[in-house]
Write a protein that holds these residues in place. Structure first.
Motif, mmCIF file in Angstrom:
data_model
loop_
_atom_site.group_PDB
_atom_site.id
_atom_site.type_symbol
_atom_site.label_atom_id
_atom_site.label_comp_id
_atom_site.label_asym_id
_atom_site.label_seq_id
_atom_site.Cartn_x
_atom_site.Cartn_y
_atom_site.Cartn_z
ATOM 1 N N VAL A 140 0.855 -1.186 0.000
ATOM 2 C CA VAL A 140 0.000 0.000 0.000
ATOM 3 C C VAL A 140 0.887 1.231 0.000
ATOM 4 C CG1 VAL A 140 -1.711 1.319 1.294
ATOM 5 C CG2 VAL A 140 -1.887 -1.170 1.171
ATOM 6 N N THR A 141 0.588 2.169 -0.875
ATOM 7 C CA THR A 141 1.338 3.417 -0.966
ATOM 8 C C THR A 141 0.526 4.560 -0.380
ATOM 9 O OG1 THR A 141 2.533 2.700 -2.947
ATOM 10 C CG2 THR A 141 2.429 5.066 -2.536
ATOM 11 N N MET A 158 -6.648 16.067 3.740
ATOM 12 C CA MET A 158 -6.748 14.992 2.762
ATOM 13 C C MET A 158 -5.372 14.384 2.501
ATOM 14 S SD MET A 158 -9.119 16.867 -0.125
ATOM 15 C CE MET A 158 -10.247 18.187 0.325
ATOM 16 N N PHE A 159 -5.369 13.084 2.259
ATOM 17 C CA PHE A 159 -4.180 12.398 1.757
ATOM 18 C C PHE A 159 -4.641 11.193 0.953
ATOM 19 C CE2 PHE A 159 -4.994 10.690 5.991
ATOM 20 C CZ PHE A 159 -4.948 9.329 5.795
ATOM 21 N N ARG A 160 -3.732 10.650 0.174
ATOM 22 C CA ARG A 160 -4.086 9.559 -0.735
ATOM 23 C C ARG A 160 -3.494 8.227 -0.269
ATOM 24 N NH1 ARG A 160 -2.882 12.483 -6.571
ATOM 25 N NH2 ARG A 160 -4.997 13.239 -6.973
ATOM 26 N N VAL A 161 -4.200 7.161 -0.609
ATOM 27 C CA VAL A 161 -3.736 5.796 -0.379
ATOM 28 C C VAL A 161 -3.984 5.011 -1.667
ATOM 29 C CG1 VAL A 161 -3.864 3.775 1.123
ATOM 30 C CG2 VAL A 161 -4.469 6.031 2.015
ATOM 31 N N ALA A 162 -3.063 4.140 -2.026
ATOM 32 C CA ALA A 162 -3.219 3.345 -3.248
ATOM 33 C C ALA A 162 -2.807 1.901 -2.987
ATOM 34 C CB ALA A 162 -2.387 3.923 -4.393
ATOM 35 N N ASN A 163 -3.533 0.984 -3.591
ATOM 36 C CA ASN A 163 -3.198 -0.437 -3.546
ATOM 37 C C ASN A 163 -2.287 -0.740 -4.732
ATOM 38 O OD1 ASN A 163 -3.079 -3.182 -3.225
ATOM 39 N ND2 ASN A 163 -5.177 -3.575 -3.899
ATOM 40 N N GLU A 164 -1.037 -1.122 -4.463
ATOM 41 C CA GLU A 164 -0.075 -1.364 -5.531
ATOM 42 C C GLU A 164 -0.324 -2.679 -6.259
ATOM 43 O OE1 GLU A 164 3.994 -0.906 -4.458
ATOM 44 O OE2 GLU A 164 3.629 0.827 -3.179
ATOM 45 N N ARG A 165 -0.974 -3.617 -5.603
ATOM 46 C CA ARG A 165 -1.221 -4.906 -6.245
ATOM 47 C C ARG A 165 -2.459 -4.827 -7.145
ATOM 48 N NH1 ARG A 165 0.099 -7.490 -0.955
ATOM 49 N NH2 ARG A 165 2.188 -8.346 -1.162
ATOM 50 N N GLN A 166 -2.512 -5.708 -8.103
ATOM 51 C CA GLN A 166 -3.659 -5.766 -9.000
ATOM 52 C C GLN A 166 -4.677 -6.768 -8.466
ATOM 53 O OE1 GLN A 166 -2.482 -6.322 -13.080
ATOM 54 N NE2 GLN A 166 -1.073 -4.600 -13.059
ATOM 55 N N ASN A 167 -5.095 -6.524 -7.239
ATOM 56 C CA ASN A 167 -6.126 -7.368 -6.640
ATOM 57 C C ASN A 167 -6.978 -6.493 -5.717
ATOM 58 O OD1 ASN A 167 -4.473 -6.929 -4.413
ATOM 59 N ND2 ASN A 167 -4.585 -9.037 -3.699
ATOM 60 N N TRP A 168 -7.892 -7.113 -4.994
ATOM 61 C CA TRP A 168 -8.789 -6.390 -4.107
ATOM 62 C C TRP A 168 -8.335 -6.543 -2.667
ATOM 63 C CZ3 TRP A 168 -12.636 -3.525 -6.327
ATOM 64 C CH2 TRP A 168 -13.022 -3.873 -7.630
ATOM 65 N N ILE A 169 -8.460 -5.454 -1.903
ATOM 66 C CA ILE A 169 -8.389 -5.525 -0.450
ATOM 67 C C ILE A 169 -9.823 -5.380 0.049
ATOM 68 C CG2 ILE A 169 -7.530 -4.461 1.669
ATOM 69 C CD1 ILE A 169 -5.106 -3.530 0.154
ATOM 70 N N ILE A 251 -5.483 -11.138 6.793
ATOM 71 C CA ILE A 251 -5.519 -9.729 7.151
ATOM 72 C C ILE A 251 -4.149 -9.107 6.880
ATOM 73 C CG2 ILE A 251 -5.858 -8.063 9.004
ATOM 74 C CD1 ILE A 251 -8.399 -9.394 8.189
ATOM 75 N N ILE A 252 -4.147 -7.945 6.243
ATOM 76 C CA ILE A 252 -2.909 -7.209 6.007
ATOM 77 C C ILE A 252 -2.988 -5.874 6.727
ATOM 78 C CG2 ILE A 252 -2.375 -8.310 3.794
ATOM 79 C CD1 ILE A 252 -3.560 -5.871 2.406
ATOM 80 N N HIS A 253 -1.816 -5.316 7.028
ATOM 81 C CA HIS A 253 -1.729 -4.067 7.760
ATOM 82 C C HIS A 253 -0.746 -3.141 7.047
ATOM 83 C CE1 HIS A 253 -3.497 -6.190 11.312
ATOM 84 N NE2 HIS A 253 -2.808 -7.203 10.809
ATOM 85 N N ALA A 254 -1.005 -1.845 7.154
ATOM 86 C CA ALA A 254 -0.078 -0.838 6.647
ATOM 87 C C ALA A 254 -0.131 0.367 7.571
ATOM 88 C CB ALA A 254 -0.438 -0.433 5.220
ATOM 89 N N ARG A 255 1.024 1.031 7.725
ATOM 90 C CA ARG A 255 1.112 2.187 8.606
ATOM 91 C C ARG A 255 1.852 3.319 7.905
ATOM 92 N NH1 ARG A 255 2.414 -2.253 11.241
ATOM 93 N NH2 ARG A 255 4.621 -1.897 10.780
ATOM 94 N N HIS A 256 1.529 4.530 8.330
ATOM 95 C CA HIS A 256 2.211 5.710 7.801
ATOM 96 C C HIS A 256 1.982 6.849 8.785
ATOM 97 C CE1 HIS A 256 4.225 7.895 4.605
ATOM 98 N NE2 HIS A 256 3.367 8.890 4.756
ATOM 99 N N SER A 257 2.726 7.921 8.604
ATOM 100 C CA SER A 257 2.494 9.100 9.434
ATOM 101 C C SER A 257 2.860 10.354 8.664
ATOM 102 C CB SER A 257 3.301 9.020 10.737
ATOM 103 O OG SER A 257 4.670 9.284 10.503
#
Length: 295
Positions: A140-141, A158-169, A251-257
């Motif tokens: 996840v970006t 506002m900020f953006r999030v993108a799924n880098e894989r070509q599948n569904w979360i 389950i997958i997890h992603a973090r950012h700040s």
């Protein structure tokens, strides 16, 4: 179009890659107390290098043990380390070419011990490799910056999030928390956490991009906050995303700040959605992080 990010001296709790950016004192940092977790968290190059080094060291030690027992290996040159080393490799891997074999009781005992260690090492190594391959990883970006711009007449983060894989979360959920320093009435400094209400905090299907928005109204912890306030109180926006990866059903997890230097006022993200001549929707990820001033 703006790509630069302001630099500040404010520390951050979550680094850009999602790791914990806090120095722990007063607790043991020994890897032996949590060896399994440490081996799973190593990068692949370090893990493979460690396994290879361990394999070579163990075989070298057994080679020295064979040499210490004298001429105990048939068809091996007496005192030759390479012959003893390659005999150890054949024994540990259960290759059994037959050209070299033990001929003394001492050598037979070493072969028995090494065979047992080889079986245990193979089982542990296979388990670690399987665990590392099966461990779900999110690709996840997050946008490198966040912006504050009007949305329906209300200032909105506002900020953006993108799924880098070509599948569904599936059933993706996102949570944003404001972390800031506060001084209590008694004069104690505390690091306080405030949950931030989002316009949309979950989505049943997350495949492409997601613009996360938090309205800065009277109920927002950012209401009335300026850039100077954010720097002074060392504010940080901690973002966590969870969801079910449809490919591995885990389950997958992603973090950012985001810290003060990564939040821009009166800016908006560049539009990355368009249509082809055939009417198909397209997304230009090359502009994913770009922002422009509000006209």
């Amino acid at each position: 179009m703006k790509k630069a990010v302001r630099k500040t001296l404010a520390p951050r709790m979550i680094n850009p890659k999602g790791g914990f950016n806090v120095v722990r004192k007063g607790v043991s940092n020994s890897y032996w107390g949590d060896l399994y977790h440490w081996l799973l968290s190593l990068s692949w190059p370090k893990f493979l290098a460690l396994i290879s080094l361990g394999y070579l060291v163990v075989n070298a030690l057994f080679a020295l043990a064979y040499l210490a027992g004298g001429n105990g290996i048939e068809n091996a040159r007496p005192g030759n380390f390479l012959d003893a080393f390659f005999f150890s490799v054949q024994t540990m891997a259960s290759i059994g070419y037959g050209a070299m074999f033990p001929k003394t009781t001492y050598a037979h005992v070493l072969v028995t011990i090494e065979s047992l260690i080889g079986l245990m090492g193979l089982a542990v190594g296979t388990g670690l490799m399987f665990a590392r391959f099966s461990l779900p990883k999110a690709r996840v970006t997050f946008s490198r910056v966040a912006v504050i711009a009007p949305y329906n007449g209300i200032p909105t983060l506002m900020f953006r999030v993108a799924n880098e894989r070509q599948n569904w979360i599936l059933e993706a959920q996102i949570r944003v928390t404001l972390v800031r320093n506060e001084i209590t009435v008694e004069g104690d400094m505390m690091r306080r956490f405030y949950d931030m209400q989002l316009l949309r905090s979950q989505t049943p299907l997350f495949a492409l991009t997601w613009t996360v928005m938090h309205p800065i109204d009277e109920n927002s912890p950012l209401y009335g906050v300026t850039l100077e306030n954010m720097i002074e109180d060392e504010m940080e926006l901690v973002v966590t995303l969870t969801g079910l990866d449809e490919t591995v059903s885990q389950i997958i997890h992603a973090r950012h700040s985001f810290i003060a230097g990564e939040i821009f006022w009166n800016m908006r993200f560049v539009d990355i959605l368009s249509k082809t001549r055939e009417g198909r929707r397209t997304i230009d990820y090359s502009c994913f992080h770009d922002v422009i001033p509000i006209e």
